[in-house]
Design an enzyme around this catalytic site. Structure first.
Site, PDB file in Angstrom:
ATOM      1  N   HIS A 178      -3.399   7.073   2.738  1.00 47.23           N
ATOM      2  CA  HIS A 178      -3.816   5.791   2.186  1.00 47.23           C
ATOM      3  C   HIS A 178      -5.212   5.468   2.719  1.00 47.23           C
ATOM      4  O   HIS A 178      -5.510   5.720   3.886  1.00 47.23           O
ATOM      5  CB  HIS A 178      -2.806   4.724   2.611  1.00 47.23           C
ATOM      6  CG  HIS A 178      -3.239   3.329   2.289  1.00 47.23           C
ATOM      7  ND1 HIS A 178      -3.672   2.975   1.031  1.00 47.23           N
ATOM      8  CD2 HIS A 178      -3.322   2.210   3.059  1.00 47.23           C
ATOM      9  CE1 HIS A 178      -3.996   1.687   1.048  1.00 47.23           C
ATOM     10  NE2 HIS A 178      -3.796   1.203   2.253  1.00 47.23           N
ATOM     11  N   CYS A 203       0.814  -1.227   0.000  1.00 48.43           N
ATOM     12  CA  CYS A 203       0.000   0.000   0.000  1.00 48.43           C
ATOM     13  C   CYS A 203       0.845   1.274   0.000  1.00 48.43           C
ATOM     14  O   CYS A 203       0.335   2.353  -0.291  1.00 48.43           O
ATOM     15  CB  CYS A 203      -0.936   0.011   1.206  1.00 48.43           C
ATOM     16  SG  CYS A 203      -2.004  -1.425   1.247  1.00 48.43           S
ATOM     17  N   ASN A 221     -10.120  -0.061  -0.391  1.00 50.61           N
ATOM     18  CA  ASN A 221      -8.652  -0.024  -0.351  1.00 50.61           C
ATOM     19  C   ASN A 221      -8.114  -0.648  -1.646  1.00 50.61           C
ATOM     20  O   ASN A 221      -8.231  -1.855  -1.841  1.00 50.61           O
ATOM     21  CB  ASN A 221      -8.176  -0.802   0.878  1.00 50.61           C
ATOM     22  CG  ASN A 221      -6.663  -0.865   0.984  1.00 50.61           C
ATOM     23  OD1 ASN A 221      -5.936  -0.445   0.080  1.00 50.61           O
ATOM     24  ND2 ASN A 221      -6.179  -1.402   2.094  1.00 50.61           N
TER      25      ASN A 221
END
Ligand code: UT7
Length: 333
Positions: free
Chosen positions: A257, A117, A287
């Site tokens: 994020h 990520c 996500n």
């Protein structure tokens, strides 16, 4: 040219057409729209279906096509393509090489970057170093994932979280006082047990056994990851603010994020930044791993202006994390 900076001169993104709602997830595992919205903050996510296209390269091609159109870029001028992804089209060749070929970036050297990520901010860090070295002037950073192909749709702890999407950012050299100003990048490699996908690599190559044991999907100890995400992202952001004299007043945007709405709120609160300065689109895309930050910048592009002070921050498997301070490079077009 005086001091060289690397500046983002164009941003784009792509999300697949198929919308998977919380209602659909609730028909697959024992969960509810209310639980997912309250605990994670996701309403829906996009899923790349075979009927539309395959692989992260498909989404990257769409994002780059749009970016070339928006920036009038001659793809032959791009000197490097860095693709931050955990779900490349194939193990080899790398996804960046194929994306470059598709888009006509035929003079670029190309490689993938694996930082889960945190992939986008890590790739920016690398591209920035290449540009400030003076050797390169135009670099394409691609970042995104098809997480649906490594999601365990029998595990309610993980399957509501993930979605598919990809961003593209063009970085160029400038002598102006804009672009990437500072960054802090960190890694703790002692965290395999908390967030992983252990099948398919050289320790557990694909076999009937790895498939039977569901080792080709993401597994996480959510609570441990949550705690590390909040403290590590906020610590690096606060340090970056202090050493660049950034305050809750002169900082224009935080782009975190998008893993969990509660993580985002906790990081913003520890930074002392009000929620109206935080870019959030987790409710519509979930996500998308390396894709979340460029997809946010893409969504918010009309509100960005030249010189805006922005902090990007991410946390992911590795553990990898960090924060980047940049001054936005252009006014809305
Ligand atoms: O991008 C990479 C980095 N990843 C992250 O940053 C993710 C970090 N972690 C998280 O976001 C959160 O930990 C999760 C969203 C994964 C889980 O939220 P939580 O508030 O930490 O829930 P929990 O794991 O403590 O589970 C609480 C309860 C459990 O039930 P019991 O044991 O208390 O009876 C779970 O079984 O919620 C249950 N649960 C669910 N219930 C309904 C877990 N998932 C679900 C679900 N629907 N989807």
């Amino acid at each position: 040219m005086g001091k060289i900076h690397a500046v983002i001169t164009g941003i784009s993104g792509y999300v697949p057409k198929y919308v998977m709602t919380n209602e659909e997830i609730s028909q697959i595992v024992d969960t509810s729209d209310e639980w997912i919205m309250t605990r994670i903050g996701i309403k829906e996510r996009r899923i790349l279906k075979k009927e539309e296209g395959s692989g992260v390269g498909y989404m990257a091609a769409k994002a780059v096509e749009d970016l070339i159109r928006k920036t009038n870029l001659d793809p032959k001028e791009v000197e490097a393509v860095i693709f931050a992804t955990s779900t490349p089209d194939y193990i080899m060749p790398n996804a960046a090489a194929m994306a470059a070929h598709r888009a006509g970036m035929t003079n670029a050297f190309c490689f993938d970057l694996s930082a889960a990520c945190s992939g986008f901010i890590y790739a920016l860090e690398v591209a920035n170093a290449y540009i400030v070295s003076g050797k390169y002037k135009k670099i394409m950073v691609l970042a995104g994932d098809v997480l649906s192909v490594i999601t365990n749709y029998t595990d309610r702890n993980t399957c509501p979280i993930f979605g598919d999407g990809c961003g593209a950012a063009l970085l160029e050299a400038t002598g102006e006082e804009i672009g990437i100003m500072d960054s802090i990048m960190r890694t703790d490699g002692n965290s395999l047990q908390y967030l992983n996908m252990i099948g398919g690599g050289s320790v557990n190559p694909a076999s009937h056994e790895t498939v039977d044991k569901n080792q080709h999907t993401i597994w996480q100890d959510g609570k441990v990851v949550y705690k590390h995400a909040v403290s590590n992202m906020s610590d690096t952001c606060v340090e970056l603010m202090q050493r660049n004299n950034l305050t809750k007043e002169n900082l224009d945007w935080v782009v975190p994020h998008q893993a969990n709405r509660r993580i985002i709120d906790a990081v913003a609160s520890r930074m002392g930044v009000s929620s109206d300065k935080v870019m959030i689109n987790i409710e519509k895309y979930g996500n998308t791993s390396a894709g979340t930050i460029p997809l946010c910048l893409w969504d918010w592009e009309p509100l960005l202006y030249k010189g805006a002070n922005i902090i990007l921050t991410a946390f992911g498997a590795g553990f990898t994390w960090g924060a980047t301070y940049l001054k936005w490079g252009y006014d809305p077009k």
